[in-house]
Design a protein around this motif. Structure first.
Motif, mmCIF file in Angstrom:
data_model
loop_
_atom_site.group_PDB
_atom_site.id
_atom_site.type_symbol
_atom_site.label_atom_id
_atom_site.label_comp_id
_atom_site.label_asym_id
_atom_site.label_seq_id
_atom_site.Cartn_x
_atom_site.Cartn_y
_atom_site.Cartn_z
ATOM 1 N N SER A 4 6.352 -3.066 4.535
ATOM 2 C CA SER A 4 6.171 -1.752 5.152
ATOM 3 C C SER A 4 5.436 -0.782 4.227
ATOM 4 C CB SER A 4 7.518 -1.156 5.565
ATOM 5 O OG SER A 4 8.303 -0.874 4.422
ATOM 6 N N LEU A 5 5.404 -1.053 2.922
ATOM 7 C CA LEU A 5 4.682 -0.193 1.975
ATOM 8 C C LEU A 5 3.171 -0.401 2.011
ATOM 9 C CD1 LEU A 5 6.752 -0.171 -1.338
ATOM 10 C CD2 LEU A 5 6.196 1.763 0.111
ATOM 11 N N VAL A 6 2.720 -1.529 2.537
ATOM 12 C CA VAL A 6 1.287 -1.859 2.516
ATOM 13 C C VAL A 6 0.455 -0.752 3.148
ATOM 14 C CG1 VAL A 6 -0.462 -3.498 3.330
ATOM 15 C CG2 VAL A 6 1.686 -4.341 2.361
ATOM 16 N N ASP A 7 0.913 -0.212 4.268
ATOM 17 C CA ASP A 7 0.167 0.860 4.952
ATOM 18 C C ASP A 7 -0.002 2.106 4.101
ATOM 19 O OD1 ASP A 7 -0.597 -0.220 7.384
ATOM 20 O OD2 ASP A 7 1.315 0.250 8.340
ATOM 21 N N SER A 8 0.910 2.344 3.169
ATOM 22 C CA SER A 8 0.872 3.582 2.383
ATOM 23 C C SER A 8 0.009 3.469 1.133
ATOM 24 C CB SER A 8 2.293 4.001 1.994
ATOM 25 O OG SER A 8 2.834 3.078 1.067
ATOM 26 N N VAL A 9 -0.565 2.293 0.877
ATOM 27 C CA VAL A 9 -1.363 2.071 -0.333
ATOM 28 C C VAL A 9 -2.845 2.073 0.049
ATOM 29 C CG1 VAL A 9 -1.827 0.474 -2.240
ATOM 30 C CG2 VAL A 9 0.513 0.754 -1.388
ATOM 31 N N PRO A 10 -3.609 3.081 -0.408
ATOM 32 C CA PRO A 10 -5.028 3.154 -0.033
ATOM 33 C C PRO A 10 -5.835 1.894 -0.365
ATOM 34 C CG PRO A 10 -4.338 5.200 -1.068
ATOM 35 C CD PRO A 10 -3.191 4.232 -1.208
ATOM 36 N N LEU A 11 -5.472 1.214 -1.434
ATOM 37 C CA LEU A 11 -6.171 -0.023 -1.811
ATOM 38 C C LEU A 11 -6.137 -1.029 -0.665
ATOM 39 C CD1 LEU A 11 -7.551 -1.756 -4.042
ATOM 40 C CD2 LEU A 11 -5.250 -2.440 -4.762
ATOM 41 N N PHE A 12 -5.098 -0.989 0.141
ATOM 42 C CA PHE A 12 -4.916 -1.970 1.207
ATOM 43 C C PHE A 12 -5.254 -1.434 2.590
ATOM 44 C CE2 PHE A 12 -1.365 -3.319 -1.817
ATOM 45 C CZ PHE A 12 -2.212 -4.142 -2.542
ATOM 46 N N LEU A 73 -5.561 3.957 -8.408
ATOM 47 C CA LEU A 73 -5.620 2.612 -8.976
ATOM 48 C C LEU A 73 -6.035 2.751 -10.430
ATOM 49 C CD1 LEU A 73 -5.840 -0.542 -8.763
ATOM 50 C CD2 LEU A 73 -8.218 -0.160 -8.030
ATOM 51 N N PHE A 74 -5.318 2.074 -11.339
ATOM 52 C CA PHE A 74 -5.741 2.058 -12.743
ATOM 53 C C PHE A 74 -5.332 0.741 -13.378
ATOM 54 C CE2 PHE A 74 -1.473 3.795 -12.885
ATOM 55 C CZ PHE A 74 -0.915 3.314 -14.063
ATOM 56 N N SER A 107 -6.679 -12.898 -6.266
ATOM 57 C CA SER A 107 -6.409 -13.474 -4.949
ATOM 58 C C SER A 107 -6.659 -12.449 -3.843
ATOM 59 C CB SER A 107 -4.964 -13.975 -4.896
ATOM 60 O OG SER A 107 -4.661 -14.470 -3.619
ATOM 61 N N LEU A 108 -6.175 -11.238 -4.031
ATOM 62 C CA LEU A 108 -6.398 -10.182 -3.034
ATOM 63 C C LEU A 108 -7.879 -9.847 -2.894
ATOM 64 C CD1 LEU A 108 -3.387 -7.871 -3.880
ATOM 65 C CD2 LEU A 108 -3.766 -9.066 -1.707
ATOM 66 N N MET A 109 -8.590 -9.809 -4.013
ATOM 67 C CA MET A 109 -10.021 -9.497 -3.973
ATOM 68 C C MET A 109 -10.799 -10.606 -3.256
ATOM 69 S SD MET A 109 -10.498 -7.823 -7.761
ATOM 70 C CE MET A 109 -12.288 -7.748 -7.650
ATOM 71 N N HIS A 110 -10.383 -11.849 -3.449
ATOM 72 C CA HIS A 110 -11.051 -12.972 -2.794
ATOM 73 C C HIS A 110 -10.746 -12.998 -1.292
ATOM 74 C CE1 HIS A 110 -12.686 -16.973 -2.211
ATOM 75 N NE2 HIS A 110 -11.556 -17.310 -1.617
ATOM 76 N N ARG A 111 -9.495 -12.748 -0.953
ATOM 77 C CA ARG A 111 -9.048 -12.856 0.431
ATOM 78 C C ARG A 111 -9.484 -11.675 1.300
ATOM 79 N NH1 ARG A 111 -7.878 -13.804 4.996
ATOM 80 N NH2 ARG A 111 -5.853 -14.319 5.866
ATOM 81 N N PHE A 112 -9.548 -10.484 0.693
ATOM 82 C CA PHE A 112 -9.827 -9.268 1.460
ATOM 83 C C PHE A 112 -11.016 -8.518 0.850
ATOM 84 C CE2 PHE A 112 -5.227 -10.091 1.759
ATOM 85 C CZ PHE A 112 -5.138 -10.317 3.126
ATOM 86 N N PRO A 113 -12.189 -8.615 1.469
ATOM 87 C CA PRO A 113 -13.377 -7.942 0.938
ATOM 88 C C PRO A 113 -13.193 -6.441 0.728
ATOM 89 C CG PRO A 113 -14.005 -9.487 2.659
ATOM 90 C CD PRO A 113 -12.492 -9.418 2.650
ATOM 91 N N VAL A 115 -10.541 -4.911 -0.336
ATOM 92 C CA VAL A 115 -9.866 -4.750 -1.626
ATOM 93 C C VAL A 115 -10.870 -4.968 -2.754
ATOM 94 C CG1 VAL A 115 -8.082 -5.674 -3.168
ATOM 95 C CG2 VAL A 115 -7.588 -5.359 -0.734
ATOM 96 N N ARG A 116 -11.680 -6.010 -2.641
ATOM 97 C CA ARG A 116 -12.717 -6.278 -3.651
ATOM 98 C C ARG A 116 -13.645 -5.077 -3.808
ATOM 99 N NH1 ARG A 116 -15.618 -10.345 -1.340
ATOM 100 N NH2 ARG A 116 -16.884 -8.713 -0.432
ATOM 101 N N ASP A 117 -14.064 -4.501 -2.692
ATOM 102 C CA ASP A 117 -14.972 -3.356 -2.740
ATOM 103 C C ASP A 117 -14.309 -2.139 -3.396
ATOM 104 O OD1 ASP A 117 -16.783 -4.990 -1.451
ATOM 105 O OD2 ASP A 117 -16.547 -4.012 0.503
ATOM 106 N N ARG A 118 -13.050 -1.887 -3.059
ATOM 107 C CA ARG A 118 -12.344 -0.727 -3.642
ATOM 108 C C ARG A 118 -12.087 -0.913 -5.134
ATOM 109 N NH1 ARG A 118 -9.645 -1.071 1.509
ATOM 110 N NH2 ARG A 118 -10.442 0.627 2.786
#
Length: 132
Positions: A4-12, A73-74, A107-113, A115-118
């Motif tokens: 449920s936290l995923v929606d609140s994280v701008p990276l995602f 993000l840091f 893994s997140l960067m590979h799976r979700f473009p 995330v990679r872009d951000r």
């Protein structure tokens, strides 16, 4: 991490709800007290962070250069551009942080473009010195 936290994280942002469990399985949430040192300039990078709650100060060469708050993000720079931390980050207040290890971030960067872009955009800004 609770999905449920995923929606609140701008990276995602933009990741379909059906993938939230997958994302959540790759991230941990930690709480740190005010005054905790989260990264030290010159040390090896072992993780990246996203601020869920609280604030932190960024110091380079002992000089404060920025303040981080919710959604920031840091720590990604050491994971994507080379192994040492470029700044010291300390908690100004009690904080809740999302923590991603190098494999999990990759893994997140590979799976979700998105995330990679951000992550790439944040690293470019941090490399330029305009923010940390």
């Amino acid at each position: 991490m609770n999905p449920s936290l995923v929606d609140s994280v701008p990276l995602f942002s933009g990741i379909a709800r059906r993938h939230h469990g997958e994302v959540a399985a790759l991230a941990d949430v930690v709480e740190v007290p005010a005054g905790a040192v989260l990264t030290r300039e010159g040390e090896l990078a072992r993780e990246a962070f996203v601020v869920i709650d609280g604030s932190a100060e960024v110091h380079v060469g002992g000089v404060r250069v920025s303040t981080l708050g919710r959604g920031s993000l840091f720590g990604e720079l050491g994971l994507v551009a080379g192994p040492r931390r470029t700044a010291t980050v300390g908690a100004r207040s009690a904080m809740q942080l999302l923590v991603l290890g190098p494999r999990e971030l990759a893994s997140l960067m590979h799976r979700f473009p998105s995330v990679r872009d951000r992550v790439g955009a944040a690293a470019a800004v941090h490399l330029s010195g305009s923010a940390t």
